[in-house]
Design a protein around this motif. Sequence first.
Motif, PDB file in Angstrom:
ATOM      1  N   ILE A   1       0.841  -0.822   0.239  1.00  0.00           N
ATOM      2  CA  ILE A   1       0.305  -0.165   0.276  1.00  0.00           C
ATOM      3  C   ILE A   1       0.589   1.083  -0.224  1.00  0.00           C
ATOM      4  N   VAL A   2       1.640   1.722   1.000  1.00  0.00           N
ATOM      5  CA  VAL A   2       2.207   2.728   1.126  1.00  0.00           C
ATOM      6  C   VAL A   2       4.228   2.501   0.533  1.00  0.00           C
ATOM      7  N   GLY A   3       4.329   1.171   0.644  1.00  0.00           N
ATOM      8  CA  GLY A   3       5.803   1.318   0.135  1.00  0.00           C
ATOM      9  C   GLY A   3       6.880   1.823   0.394  1.00  0.00           C
ATOM     10  N   GLU A   4       7.869   1.322   0.195  1.00  0.00           N
ATOM     11  CA  GLU A   4       9.574   1.394   0.677  1.00  0.00           C
ATOM     12  C   GLU A   4       9.331   2.626   1.431  1.00  0.00           C
ATOM     13  N   ASP A   5       9.023   4.279   0.455  1.00  0.00           N
ATOM     14  CA  ASP A   5       9.017   5.757   1.580  1.00  0.00           C
ATOM     15  C   ASP A   5       7.568   6.065   2.113  1.00  0.00           C
ATOM     16  N   PRO A   6       7.058   5.691   3.433  1.00  0.00           N
ATOM     17  CA  PRO A   6       5.869   5.566   3.554  1.00  0.00           C
ATOM     18  C   PRO A   6       5.723   7.513   3.983  1.00  0.00           C
ATOM     19  N   VAL A   7       6.106   8.230   3.981  1.00  0.00           N
ATOM     20  CA  VAL A   7       7.076   9.943   3.519  1.00  0.00           C
ATOM     21  C   VAL A   7       6.363  10.735   2.879  1.00  0.00           C
ATOM     22  N   GLU A   8       6.550   9.063   1.370  1.00  0.00           N
ATOM     23  CA  GLU A   8       6.400   9.308   0.126  1.00  0.00           C
ATOM     24  C   GLU A   8       5.011   9.476  -0.392  1.00  0.00           C
ATOM     25  N   PHE A   9       4.100   8.415   0.053  1.00  0.00           N
ATOM     26  CA  PHE A   9       3.134   7.441  -0.132  1.00  0.00           C
ATOM     27  C   PHE A   9       2.262   8.925   0.722  1.00  0.00           C
ATOM     28  N   ALA A  10       2.865   9.579   1.800  1.00  0.00           N
ATOM     29  CA  ALA A  10       1.019  10.493   2.484  1.00  0.00           C
ATOM     30  C   ALA A  10       1.589  11.358   1.631  1.00  0.00           C
ATOM     31  N   GLU A  11       3.181  12.208   1.491  1.00  0.00           N
ATOM     32  CA  GLU A  11       2.644  12.845   0.794  1.00  0.00           C
ATOM     33  C   GLU A  11       2.120  13.700  -0.626  1.00  0.00           C
ATOM     34  N   ALA A  12       1.758  12.384  -1.150  1.00  0.00           N
ATOM     35  CA  ALA A  12       1.525  12.307  -2.259  1.00  0.00           C
ATOM     36  C   ALA A  12      -0.025  11.698  -2.511  1.00  0.00           C
ATOM     37  N   PHE A  13      -0.741  11.553  -1.359  1.00  0.00           N
ATOM     38  CA  PHE A  13      -1.992  11.352  -0.753  1.00  0.00           C
ATOM     39  C   PHE A  13      -2.904  12.776  -0.884  1.00  0.00           C
ATOM     40  N   VAL A  14      -1.691  13.356   0.172  1.00  0.00           N
ATOM     41  CA  VAL A  14      -2.062  14.530   0.595  1.00  0.00           C
ATOM     42  C   VAL A  14      -2.053  15.801  -0.127  1.00  0.00           C
ATOM     43  N   GLU A  15      -1.761  15.147  -1.115  1.00  0.00           N
ATOM     44  CA  GLU A  15      -1.371  16.916  -3.162  1.00  0.00           C
ATOM     45  C   GLU A  15      -2.850  16.170  -3.672  1.00  0.00           C
ATOM     46  N   ASN A  16      -3.962  14.755  -3.100  1.00  0.00           N
ATOM     47  CA  ASN A  16      -4.988  14.875  -3.927  1.00  0.00           C
ATOM     48  C   ASN A  16      -5.903  15.771  -3.078  1.00  0.00           C
ATOM     49  N   TYR A  17      -5.998  16.238  -2.365  1.00  0.00           N
ATOM     50  CA  TYR A  17      -7.303  16.952  -1.520  1.00  0.00           C
ATOM     51  C   TYR A  17      -6.581  19.027  -0.788  1.00  0.00           C
ATOM     52  N   SER A  18      -5.160  18.710  -0.830  1.00  0.00           N
ATOM     53  CA  SER A  18      -4.860  19.949  -0.127  1.00  0.00           C
ATOM     54  C   SER A  18      -4.072  20.987  -0.840  1.00  0.00           C
ATOM     55  N   GLU A  19      -3.727  21.792  -0.498  1.00  0.00           N
ATOM     56  CA  GLU A  19      -2.127  22.243  -1.187  1.00  0.00           C
ATOM     57  C   GLU A  19      -0.960  22.552  -0.240  1.00  0.00           C
ATOM     58  N   GLY A  20      -1.193  20.938   0.669  1.00  0.00           N
ATOM     59  CA  GLY A  20      -0.219  21.353   1.770  1.00  0.00           C
ATOM     60  C   GLY A  20      -0.229  21.418   2.551  1.00  0.00           C
ATOM     61  N   GLY A  21       1.133  21.560   3.308  1.00  0.00           N
ATOM     62  CA  GLY A  21       1.605  21.722   4.289  1.00  0.00           C
ATOM     63  C   GLY A  21       3.872  21.903   4.730  1.00  0.00           C
ATOM     64  N   TYR A  22       3.624  22.204   6.305  1.00  0.00           N
ATOM     65  CA  TYR A  22       5.520  21.686   6.395  1.00  0.00           C
ATOM     66  C   TYR A  22       4.894  20.187   7.064  1.00  0.00           C
ATOM     67  N   ALA A  23       6.228  19.268   7.069  1.00  0.00           N
ATOM     68  CA  ALA A  23       5.748  18.347   7.785  1.00  0.00           C
ATOM     69  C   ALA A  23       7.281  17.767   8.064  1.00  0.00           C
ATOM     70  N   PRO A  24       7.427  18.776   9.227  1.00  0.00           N
ATOM     71  CA  PRO A  24       9.011  18.665   9.313  1.00  0.00           C
ATOM     72  C   PRO A  24       9.533  17.077  10.006  1.00  0.00           C
ATOM     73  N   THR A  25      10.971  16.716   9.703  1.00  0.00           N
ATOM     74  CA  THR A  25      12.062  16.056   9.284  1.00  0.00           C
ATOM     75  C   THR A  25      11.282  15.038  10.449  1.00  0.00           C
ATOM     76  N   ARG A  26      11.242  15.033  11.990  1.00  0.00           N
ATOM     77  CA  ARG A  26      10.917  14.189  12.889  1.00  0.00           C
ATOM     78  C   ARG A  26       9.655  14.014  12.878  1.00  0.00           C
ATOM     79  N   GLU A  27       9.035  14.268  12.356  1.00  0.00           N
ATOM     80  CA  GLU A  27       7.697  13.950  11.751  1.00  0.00           C
ATOM     81  C   GLU A  27       7.518  12.466  10.829  1.00  0.00           C
TER      82      GLU A  27
END
Length: 120
Positions: free
Chosen positions: A80-106
């Motif tokens: 589902i998420v692939g090897e890079d969950p950050v990439e998955f989540a950021e691609a997922f959110v692009e469908n719904y908003s202009e996004g924002g800033y997710a800190p490195t820690r997150e």
Amino acid sequence: MSDAEKGGFLAKVIGPKRRWREYKARREQLPENYRTAVEAIERYLMHFVPTDGDSNASMFEDLADLFEQAAADGTPIREIVGEDPVEFAEAFVENYSEGGYAPTRERKRLTDAITRAADE
């Protein structure tokens, strides 16, 4: 912040309360490792600036749909998420908003949580 202001802010972040409660109930019905993955993705997505409550409600409902279907089909979390969950989540959110800033820690927190969920 008054209760009315808090309610307005909450509606902007998560959408209508009824839809949020329904989403949370669906999330709780997932098998534990899928639920862990969804909770990690949800936590990460909360760091993105919402454009409106309805878009966010739709985003979380679609996330639940995706993981419910995957659990029903026995699809591994990594498929589902692939090897890079950050990439998955950021691609997922692009469908719904202009996004924002997710800190490195997150980003690290999300990656670690998905690794634990996929290994269960």
